[in-house]
Write an enzyme that holds these catalytic residues in place. Structure first.
Site, PDB file in Angstrom:
ATOM      1  N   HIS A   1       0.832  -1.197   0.000  1.00  5.66           N
ATOM      2  CA  HIS A   1       0.000   0.000   0.000  1.00  5.66           C
ATOM      3  C   HIS A   1       0.870   1.252   0.000  1.00  5.66           C
ATOM      4  CE1 HIS A   1      -3.950   2.006   1.175  1.00  5.66           C
ATOM      5  NE2 HIS A   1      -4.284   1.151   0.229  1.00  5.66           N
TER       6      HIS A   1
ATOM      7  N   HIS B   1     -11.790   8.779  -1.755  1.00  2.00           N
ATOM      8  CA  HIS B   1     -10.634   7.959  -1.370  1.00  2.00           C
ATOM      9  C   HIS B   1      -9.582   8.768  -0.610  1.00  2.00           C
ATOM     10  CE1 HIS B   1      -7.230   5.054  -2.346  1.00  2.00           C
ATOM     11  NE2 HIS B   1      -8.189   4.254  -1.910  1.00  2.00           N
TER      12      HIS B   1
ATOM     13  N   ASP C   1      -9.242  11.958  -4.556  1.00  2.00           N
ATOM     14  CA  ASP C   1      -8.085  11.686  -3.715  1.00  2.00           C
ATOM     15  C   ASP C   1      -7.333  12.989  -3.485  1.00  2.00           C
ATOM     16  OD1 ASP C   1      -5.736  10.253  -2.525  1.00  2.00           O
ATOM     17  OD2 ASP C   1      -6.717   8.496  -3.388  1.00  2.00           O
TER      18      ASP C   1
ATOM     19  N   GLU D   1       2.663   0.509   4.418  1.00  4.09           N
ATOM     20  CA  GLU D   1       2.183   1.873   4.208  1.00  4.09           C
ATOM     21  C   GLU D   1       3.348   2.860   4.229  1.00  4.09           C
ATOM     22  OE1 GLU D   1      -0.985   2.565   3.748  1.00  4.09           O
ATOM     23  OE2 GLU D   1      -2.138   0.931   4.647  1.00  4.09           O
TER      24      GLU D   1
END
Length: 447
Positions: A133, A353, A164, A381
Site C-alpha cells: 500500500h 478515497h 483523492d 504503508e
C-alpha cells in the site's frame, strides 16, 4: 501520557528542507493524470511508479504506453513499476474468475520492443493479511504523491472519478530516499519478481522469501541521514510502516496528541484503530476542534446499488456506516457543542478515497494510510509529513481543504445515519448473521 509515547518519534524525525515553490497541490484526478503523463514524457533519468495496482483499462493502457514511449525516446531511462503481487494476479472483486492484470502485463511486454519491468511485491502470502500500500511516483527529482492507484476512475479518464489528494514535491533528497528504499528493500529481495514475464513462481514457493521480506520491512526505514533534526523551516519527512506499533502509526497518533487548536482527518473507510480513537477523545477533552471527513456509503468504492444483485462485498459500506453511527452516538455531546464535526462526502455517483491529516497550522500528513486497523497492522504503508513552522503553505493548504469540503454535509446527530432497519433486506440479513456469530469484530480488524 500513555506508554505508546514513551519514546516520542515526532521531535526526533529527520527531514529534508523544502521550499514553498517546490510544493504544489493538484486540483483533481484529471489534472493528476495530465501531470503524471507530462512528467513521464519529460523524464530524463528515472521513472519509478509505485501503486496498489495498474489496471487493464483505458487509463492504465495510457500510462503503460507513455512509459514505453519514454523508454523508446530515451533508452537510458531507468523505468520500474511496482504493484502488489497478489492483487495483480486476480480479477476485480465480484466480477467472477479473471486472469488478472499480470496476463495483460505479459502481453504488453511481448508486444513492445522496449522494456518496462513491472514487479510484484508480496507483503503477505494472502491478500487478506497484507498488501503493498506504498504510494509515490518518482520522476527524476520530482515526487508525485497520491493515494490513487492507476485506472479509469482514479485518473478520471471518463465521466466518473475517485476523489483523492495529489501533491507534487520537487526535492532531490526526498526522491533519492524513496528510490533508495525501493531498490534496497524491495527489488533486491528474493520475494519480489517481475509480473510482466511468463512462468511466474507460485506464491507458495515464495513463502519463506515473503516471510524474510516482511521481517526486513518491519525494521526498514527511509534513509534520511542527509536530512536535519529540528529544522526551523518548511520540511518533509518520509515515513514507513508495517506491523504493530510501526513508526508511521506512532507518528499519526503523536500528531493527534500534539494538536492544540484544530485537527482535520480524512479517511474513506470509517473504522478507526483504538489508539487513534483514544487520542481523538483526549484531543476533544482538551478543547481541540476536530473535523473528520468520510465518504458517504454511496461514495464507497465497494457500494453496489440495492437494485443490483446482492454480493457480500456490498455489505462493507454499511459496516463502515454502522461504525460511524456508533462513534457519533458516543460523541453526540461534542457534536452538539460544535467541537466535533463529522462530514459526509458525496458527489453524484463518484467515489471518495481521501486520506491524511492537518494539525493546527503547522503539520500536514500526506498518506495512503486508511487510518484503520488493517493499515496499522497488516499493509505496507508510507506517508510524507510536511512541517511548516513558519506557515508558508497556509494558502494552498486552505484551498485544498476548501475543495474537499465542497461536496460534504455535516452530521448534526447520529440519527442522521441509517441503521439496519433502513438497509436493503439482503444487506440487513447478512449483517444480522455476522452479528449473531460474533465475527463482526474480526471483520473490523482486517477491513
Amino acid at each position: 501520557m500513555p506508554s505508546f509515547f514513551k519514546r516520542s518519534l515526532l521531535p526526533k524525525l529527520r527531514s529534508f528542507p523544502l521550499s514553498a515553490d517546490a510544493f504544489g497541490i493538484l486540483s483533481g484526478a484529471a489534472e493528476f493524470r495530465r501531470c503524471l503523463l507530462e512528467k513521464i514524457a519529460g523524464a530524463r533519468h528515472r521513472i519509478t511508479l509505485v501503486a496498489l495496482y495498474l489496471q487493464q483499462d483505458e487509463a492504465g493502457q495510457e500510462i503503460l504506453d507513455a512509459l514505453h514511449a519514454a523508454k523508446a525516446a530515451r533508452p537510458e531511462l531507468e523505468i520500474v513499476v511496482l504493484v502488489d503481487w497478489l492483487r495483480a494476479q486476480r480479477g476485480l472483486i465480484g466480477a467472477g474468475k479473471q486472469p488478472g492484470n499480470a496476463a495483460w502485463y505479459q502481453a504488453q511486454t511481448a508486444a513492445h520492443d522496449t522494456e518496462v519491468p513491472i514487479y510484484g511485491v508480496p507483503v503477505q502470502t494472502r491478500e487478506l493479511f497484507g498488501v503493498l500500500h506504498l504510494k509515490g511516483f518518482i520522476v527524476d527529482d520530482c515526487v508525485i504523491y497520491s493515494g490513487a492507484s492507476l485506472n479509469n476512475v482514479y485518473l478520471h479518464k471518463f465521466d466518473k472519478y475517485r476523489f483523492d489528494r495529489y501533491h507534487v514535491l520537487q526535492n532531490k533528497a526526498l526522491a533519492d530516499s524513496m528510490q533508495g528504499f525501493i531498490q534496497e528493500n524491495l527489488l533486491a529481495t528474493k520475494a519480489v519478481h517481475r509480473l510482466d514475464l511468463p512462468s511466474l513462481p507460485s506464491t507458495r514457493s515464495l513463502r519463506s522469501a515473503i516471510g524474510d521480506l516482511r521481517s526486513r520491512l518491519k525494521k526498514a526505514s527511509y534513509d534520511t541521514h542527509g536530512g536535519t533534526v529540528g529544522h526551523f523551516g518548511l520540511s518533509v519527512s518520509p515515513l514507513l510502516g508495517v506491523g504493530k506499533n510501526n513508526p508511521l502509526s506512532r507518528v499519526i497518533c503523536e500528531l493527534i496528541a500534539s494538536a492544540q487548536q484544530q485537527l482535520t482527518i480524512c479517511t474513506p473507510y470509517f473504522n478507526l484503530p483504538l489508539p487513534v480513537t483514544r487520542e481523538i477523545n483526549r484531543a476533544l477533552e482538551r478543547g481541540v476542534k476536530i473535523d473528520i471527513v468520510v465518504g458517504d456509503k454511496t461514495a464507497n468504492d465497494f457500494y453496489i446499488p440495492p437494485s443490483e444483485p446482492f454480493k457480500v462485498i456490498a455489505a462493507l459500506p454499511y459496516l463502515y456506516e454502522l461504525s460511524l453511527r456508533r462513534f457519533a452516538k458516543r460523541h453526540q455531546r461534542m457534536i452538539d457543542s460544535g467541537l466535533l464535526n463529522l462530514h459526509l462526502w458525496r458527489d453524484g455517483d463518484n467515489t471518495y478515497h481521501l486520506k491524511g491529516m492537518w494539525v493546527d497550522d503547522r503539520y500536514t500528513l500526506l498518506t495512503g494510510n486508511n487510518l484503520n486497523p488493517r493499515a496499522f497492522r497488516l499493509d505496507l504503508e508510507n506517508g510524507l509529513l510536511i512541517d511548516d513552522p513558519r506557515r508558508e503553505l497556509l494558502e494552498p493548504r486552505s484551498k485544498e481543504l476548501e475543495a474537499i469540503f465542497v461536496h460534504t454535509q455535516r452530521i448534526s446527530s447520529f440519527k442522521d445515519l441509517e441503521t439496519l432497519v433502513d438497509y436493503p433486506p439482503a444487506v440487513a440479513r447478512f449483517l444480522r448473521r455476522v452479528s449473531r456469530v460474533r465475527i463482526e469484530r474480526l471483520l473490523y480488524r482486517i477491513l
